[in-house]
Design a protein around this motif. Structure first.
Motif, short mmCIF file in Angstrom:
data_model
loop_
_atom_site.label_atom_id
_atom_site.label_comp_id
_atom_site.label_asym_id
_atom_site.label_seq_id
_atom_site.Cartn_x
_atom_site.Cartn_y
_atom_site.Cartn_z
N ARG A 229 0.95 -1.12 -0.14
CA ARG A 229 0.40 -0.05 0.24
C ARG A 229 0.59 1.31 0.41
N THR A 230 1.73 0.90 1.17
CA THR A 230 2.68 2.31 0.79
C THR A 230 3.91 2.55 -0.25
N GLN A 231 3.81 1.79 -1.41
CA GLN A 231 4.64 1.41 -2.37
C GLN A 231 3.41 1.77 -3.76
N HIS A 232 1.73 1.78 -4.06
CA HIS A 232 1.54 1.82 -4.80
C HIS A 232 0.60 3.24 -4.71
N LEU A 233 -0.17 3.32 -3.14
CA LEU A 233 -0.73 4.66 -3.33
C LEU A 233 -0.94 5.25 -1.97
N GLY A 234 0.09 5.05 -0.70
CA GLY A 234 0.87 6.17 -0.09
C GLY A 234 1.43 6.55 -0.52
N ARG A 235 2.43 7.46 0.18
CA ARG A 235 3.02 9.28 -0.49
C ARG A 235 4.28 8.14 0.75
N ILE A 236 5.18 8.19 0.20
CA ILE A 236 6.49 7.99 1.25
C ILE A 236 7.08 9.89 2.13
N LYS A 237 7.08 9.92 2.91
CA LYS A 237 7.37 10.62 3.09
C LYS A 237 9.40 11.05 4.12
N ARG A 238 9.86 9.61 4.58
CA ARG A 238 10.26 9.58 4.78
C ARG A 238 11.65 8.44 4.34
N ARG A 239 13.49 9.07 3.57
CA ARG A 239 14.06 8.44 3.20
C ARG A 239 15.49 8.14 3.72
N MET A 240 16.29 7.08 3.54
CA MET A 240 16.89 7.60 3.78
C MET A 240 18.42 8.00 2.78
N PHE A 241 19.24 8.96 3.87
CA PHE A 241 19.79 9.37 3.00
C PHE A 241 21.79 9.38 3.89
N ARG A 242 22.76 9.66 3.17
CA ARG A 242 23.53 9.44 3.88
C ARG A 242 24.28 11.28 4.50
N LEU A 243 24.99 11.43 4.95
CA LEU A 243 25.13 12.74 6.18
C LEU A 243 27.13 12.23 6.51
N ALA A 244 27.95 13.55 6.36
CA ALA A 244 28.77 13.73 7.69
C ALA A 244 28.86 14.53 8.36
N LEU A 245 29.05 14.10 10.20
CA LEU A 245 28.12 14.70 10.70
C LEU A 245 30.05 15.17 11.65
N PRO A 246 29.88 16.00 13.06
CA PRO A 246 30.71 16.92 13.68
C PRO A 246 31.10 15.15 14.99
N ARG A 247 32.38 14.88 14.78
CA ARG A 247 32.22 14.22 16.35
C ARG A 247 31.61 13.71 17.70
N GLY A 248 31.05 13.26 17.93
CA GLY A 248 30.32 13.20 19.03
C GLY A 248 29.43 11.83 19.22
N ASN A 249 28.85 11.95 21.02
CA ASN A 249 28.20 10.80 21.13
C ASN A 249 27.83 10.26 20.55
N TRP A 250 27.09 10.03 19.12
CA TRP A 250 26.25 9.73 18.55
C TRP A 250 26.15 8.03 18.57
N ALA A 251 23.91 8.02 18.42
CA ALA A 251 23.61 6.39 18.56
C ALA A 251 22.69 6.37 17.52
N ILE A 252 22.84 4.81 18.02
CA ILE A 252 21.81 4.40 16.46
C ILE A 252 20.10 4.73 17.43
N GLY A 253 19.63 5.38 16.38
CA GLY A 253 18.09 5.15 16.80
C GLY A 253 18.02 7.11 17.00
N GLN A 254 18.91 7.51 17.67
CA GLN A 254 19.12 8.96 17.36
C GLN A 254 18.46 10.01 17.03
N THR A 255 17.32 10.65 17.58
CA THR A 255 17.08 11.43 16.99
C THR A 255 17.80 13.24 16.52
N LEU A 256 17.83 13.75 15.81
CA LEU A 256 18.47 14.84 14.66
C LEU A 256 17.20 15.68 13.63
N ARG A 257 17.61 16.82 13.62
CA ARG A 257 16.83 17.93 12.63
C ARG A 257 18.28 18.73 12.04
#
Length: 318
Positions: A229-257
């Motif tokens: 349903r997501t593929q054929h009827l829905g609107r895919i509003k989120r996608r996976m992107f590749r980023l470069a972040l400054p060094r820090g205490n990042w964690a899988i699942g962490q939110t960011l803006r």
């Protein structure tokens, strides 16, 4: 949304045992048919000596784990992070019912080698899979190409046999091998799901529809209705992107803006050359609301290119 090309100098990535990856084996006369009803890709392709990337989803269409499936002679072997191995076993066993399939954890008997380049494989007399086959085997040692066109390989087999071939010499420490493999996955745009990100995303949010991780013609599997349903009827509003972040205490699942207003969660991380490369599932449109991300200070991130194209804007995908 500007793309900043990666200027990181190339370096030789460390090959070796991937201790963070576990192995499940599906054996018995119904193994292929059972998996066909449980994962997002078409397991019939395994009979053509192809490895597969597939999602194991909840009934709500959220990815519990991602499986790299290899057609080993002893049964279909799935590679996945150890921290989602037990939830995956328990979840799949609920659907076995009368199927003649055995699901076994091979993580203590078999090892997984992450190999960058084919030189070491050739030096040991092991066959090299091509893009057409994708998987070859010799004396119980399986070699699977990570993706078409890739120079990276999975090498699996009994730990003692791999040690005899010199693939357990410990030339690189385990943390270095893991970091370099995860860094290569990030640069290949290959997602991963860990315990901290399990059941957070649909397959399309992880770009599985763009990297041959979903079959839309195979028929029903757990979570298929939501995915289709997501593929054929829905609107895919989120996608996976590749980023470069400054060094820090990042964690899988962490939110960011990000500074442009896009928001989401980190799915993969690897430190390199003074910064951190990452994959993150983000809202496609700057400023779009994301109920799962609380307001926060914008992160100074650079967007890096993926080796495949993302759809230009959200909307129905035909």
């Amino acid at each position: 949304m500007p793309i900043v090309h990666d200027s990181t100098l190339a370096r030789r990535l460390a090959s070796g045992q991937l201790q963070h990856i576990g192995l499940l084996r599906f054996s018995g006369p119904d193994a292929g048919a059972f998996l066909q009803g449980q994962v997002s890709n078409d397991t019939r392709r395994l009979s053509a000596h192809q490895g597969l990337l597939a999602a194991h989803c909840s009934v709500q269409g959220r990815v519990i784990s991602l499986l790299h499936l290899l057609p080993h002679s002893s049964g279909i072997i799935a590679l996945l992070p150890r921290d989602v191995l037990l939830p995956t076993i328990h979840g799949l066993r609920k659907f076995v019912l009368r199927a003649k399939v055995d699901i076994a954890d091979l993580s203590e008997q078999f090892s997984v080698i992450g190999q960058h380049g084919a030189e070491a494989l050739r030096a040991c007399g092991l066959p090299i899979p091509g893009d057409a086959d994708g998987y070859v085997e010799q004396a119980g040692l399986g070699v699977g190409r990570v993706r078409a066109g890739s120079g990276r390989y999975w090498l699996i087999g009994p730990s003692a046999s791999l040690a005899e071939r010199g693939f357990a010499d410990g030339r690189h420490d385990a943390l270095t091998v893991e970091r370099d493999w995860r860094l290569a996955d990030i640069r290949d745009g290959l997602p991963q799901v860990y315990a901290a990100s399990s059941e957070l995303f649909t397959p399309q949010m992880l770009n599985l529809d763009l990297i041959d991780g979903i079959s839309f013609t195979k028929g029903c599997y757990t979570g298929q209705e939501i995915v289709a349903r997501t593929q054929h009827l829905g609107r895919i509003k989120r996608r996976m992107f590749r980023l470069a972040l400054p060094r820090g205490n990042w964690a899988i699942g962490q939110t960011l803006r990000l500074a442009d207003g896009r928001a989401g969660r980190l799915t993969e991380l690897a430190a390199d050359d003074g910064e951190c490369e990452a994959l993150a599932v983000l809202t496609i449109e700057p400023g779009a609301a994301d109920a799962e991300v609380s307001p926060s200070t914008a992160v100074a991130a650079r967007e890096l290119p993926l080796p495949y194209s993302l759809p230009a804007s959200p909307g129905p995908i035909r």
